[in-house]
Scaffold this motif. Structure first.
Motif, PDB file in Angstrom:
ATOM      1  N   MET A 150      -5.462  17.713  16.856  1.00 31.83           N
ATOM      2  CA  MET A 150      -4.565  16.789  16.173  1.00 31.83           C
ATOM      3  C   MET A 150      -4.515  15.441  16.884  1.00 31.83           C
ATOM      4  SD  MET A 150      -1.364  19.154  14.954  1.00 31.83           S
ATOM      5  CE  MET A 150      -0.679  17.729  14.092  1.00 31.83           C
ATOM      6  N   THR A 192       1.024  27.825  15.004  1.00 29.22           N
ATOM      7  CA  THR A 192      -0.416  27.635  15.137  1.00 29.22           C
ATOM      8  C   THR A 192      -0.819  27.462  16.594  1.00 29.22           C
ATOM      9  OG1 THR A 192      -0.423  26.561  12.969  1.00 29.22           O
ATOM     10  CG2 THR A 192      -2.373  26.282  14.332  1.00 29.22           C
ATOM     11  N   ALA A 193      -0.060  26.664  17.333  1.00 29.75           N
ATOM     12  CA  ALA A 193      -0.376  26.440  18.750  1.00 29.75           C
ATOM     13  C   ALA A 193      -0.214  27.709  19.570  1.00 29.75           C
ATOM     14  CB  ALA A 193       0.506  25.327  19.307  1.00 29.75           C
ATOM     15  N   TYR A 212       3.395  24.051  13.306  1.00 28.18           N
ATOM     16  CA  TYR A 212       2.655  23.656  14.504  1.00 28.18           C
ATOM     17  C   TYR A 212       2.920  24.626  15.661  1.00 28.18           C
ATOM     18  CZ  TYR A 212       1.440  21.132  18.727  1.00 28.18           C
ATOM     19  OH  TYR A 212       0.929  20.788  19.956  1.00 28.18           O
ATOM     20  N   THR A 253      -5.062  23.437  19.222  1.00 28.07           N
ATOM     21  CA  THR A 253      -4.634  22.684  18.033  1.00 28.07           C
ATOM     22  C   THR A 253      -4.124  21.300  18.408  1.00 28.07           C
ATOM     23  OG1 THR A 253      -4.046  24.756  16.931  1.00 28.07           O
ATOM     24  CG2 THR A 253      -3.107  22.741  16.033  1.00 28.07           C
ATOM     25  N   LYS A 254      -3.398  21.184  19.520  1.00 29.89           N
ATOM     26  CA  LYS A 254      -2.833  19.885  19.898  1.00 29.89           C
ATOM     27  C   LYS A 254      -3.925  18.861  20.206  1.00 29.89           C
ATOM     28  CE  LYS A 254      -2.170  21.372  24.692  1.00 29.89           C
ATOM     29  NZ  LYS A 254      -1.163  21.534  25.781  1.00 29.89           N
ATOM     30  N   LEU A 295      -4.071  20.071  10.952  1.00 30.60           N
ATOM     31  CA  LEU A 295      -3.039  21.087  11.153  1.00 30.60           C
ATOM     32  C   LEU A 295      -3.116  22.165  10.086  1.00 30.60           C
ATOM     33  CD1 LEU A 295      -0.525  22.154  12.589  1.00 30.60           C
ATOM     34  CD2 LEU A 295       0.854  20.607  11.186  1.00 30.60           C
ATOM     35  N   ARG A 312       7.034  21.278  11.959  1.00 28.09           N
ATOM     36  CA  ARG A 312       7.185  21.588  13.372  1.00 28.09           C
ATOM     37  C   ARG A 312       7.047  23.081  13.620  1.00 28.09           C
ATOM     38  NH1 ARG A 312      12.007  19.857  14.000  1.00 28.09           N
ATOM     39  NH2 ARG A 312      11.431  17.679  14.322  1.00 28.09           N
TER      40      ARG A 312
END
Length: 250
Positions: free
Chosen positions: A54, A43-44, A40, A50-51, A94, A37
């Protein structure tokens, strides 16, 4: 008179010790899900797309397997397999997007090439500190030793870092005359290697040394030492003038 018998030693301490051996140690760090988490989120923050990548990795494999399952009459079986493949695909996406985001956040910062070189796998010896540095421009040169030989990697604009890289190359060649010596410039300029492609370019170099020769090269490089400190500003002893009053005793 009856002799008083000593009580038998209690086995409670021994049992307590045995129980302690099998006692689970409390977790001190975050779990796997918490780590994912956090990866993520980081990265986001750098790459908002990214979302969507994914989400596509989750939906597309599951939909493909589900269609095959409906056509073959085993939609439950293929649905479970599709769900597993979807999770694996999302984790793979991811990981790749996190790597790209990490390079994107490092690019342009001083010493970014050194951080990228530390991602090399086993068989490479990467110096923790730069072997050459320009204190005025903060341009640096890092050194890597591996089967291809010695690799000098510069971090800075091409017109400005050429001299620093060539000086370090000549300095290294004095100690290692029979060892292949490579130079790579990291950056976005002409003839330079972008930061995300730097580890792959180092790994693709032709291997010419054995493991024993790599160890010998490492020992010889210790004679060079680390980065040379710049000359501090102060009084030049060759231009300093003596105090005449102190010499006369006044």
């Amino acid at each position: 008179m009856a002799r008083r018998s000593d009580p038998a030693p209690s086995s409670a301490p021994a049992e307590g010790r045995r129980r302690g051996l099998f006692r689970r140690k409390p977790r001190t760090g975050p779990g796997r899900i918490a780590q994912m988490r956090e990866v993520y989120r980081m990265t986001a923050r750098v790459d908002p797309s990214t979302k969507w990548w994914m989400l596509g990795a989750l939906v597309i494999p599951f939909a493909v397997f589900e269609v095959v399952g409906v056509l073959t009459g085993h939609w439950i079986y293929f649905g479970i397999i599709g769900l597993l493949f979807s999770v694996l695909a999302a984790l793979f996406v991811l990981a790749r997007r996190a790597e790209s985001a990490a390079y994107k956040s490092l690019e342009g910062q001083p010493g970014a090439a050194g951080a990228a070189l530390r991602t090399l796998r086993r068989g490479w010896l990467v110096e923790e500190e730069p072997v050459a540095i320009d204190p005025r421009t903060r341009d640096v040169v890092f050194r890597v030793v591996g089967r291809p030989g010695v690799i000098l990697v510069s971090d800075g604009p091409a017109p400005r870092v050429n001299r620093l890289l060539e000086d370090e190359k000549r300095r290294t060649a004095r100690v290692l005359r029979d060892v292949p010596l490579h130079t790579i410039q990291c950056g976005r300029g002409e003839g330079q290697t972008p930061l995300p492609k730097l580890p792959k370019k180092v790994q693709r170099l032709e291997r010419k040394l054995t493991k024993q020769e790599v160890a010998e090269v490492t020992k010889r490089l210790k004679a060079l030492g680390g980065v040379r400190p710049p000359i501090s500003k102060g009084i030049d002893p060759f231009r300093a003038r003596p105090d005449r009053r102190a010499v006369r005793g006044r």
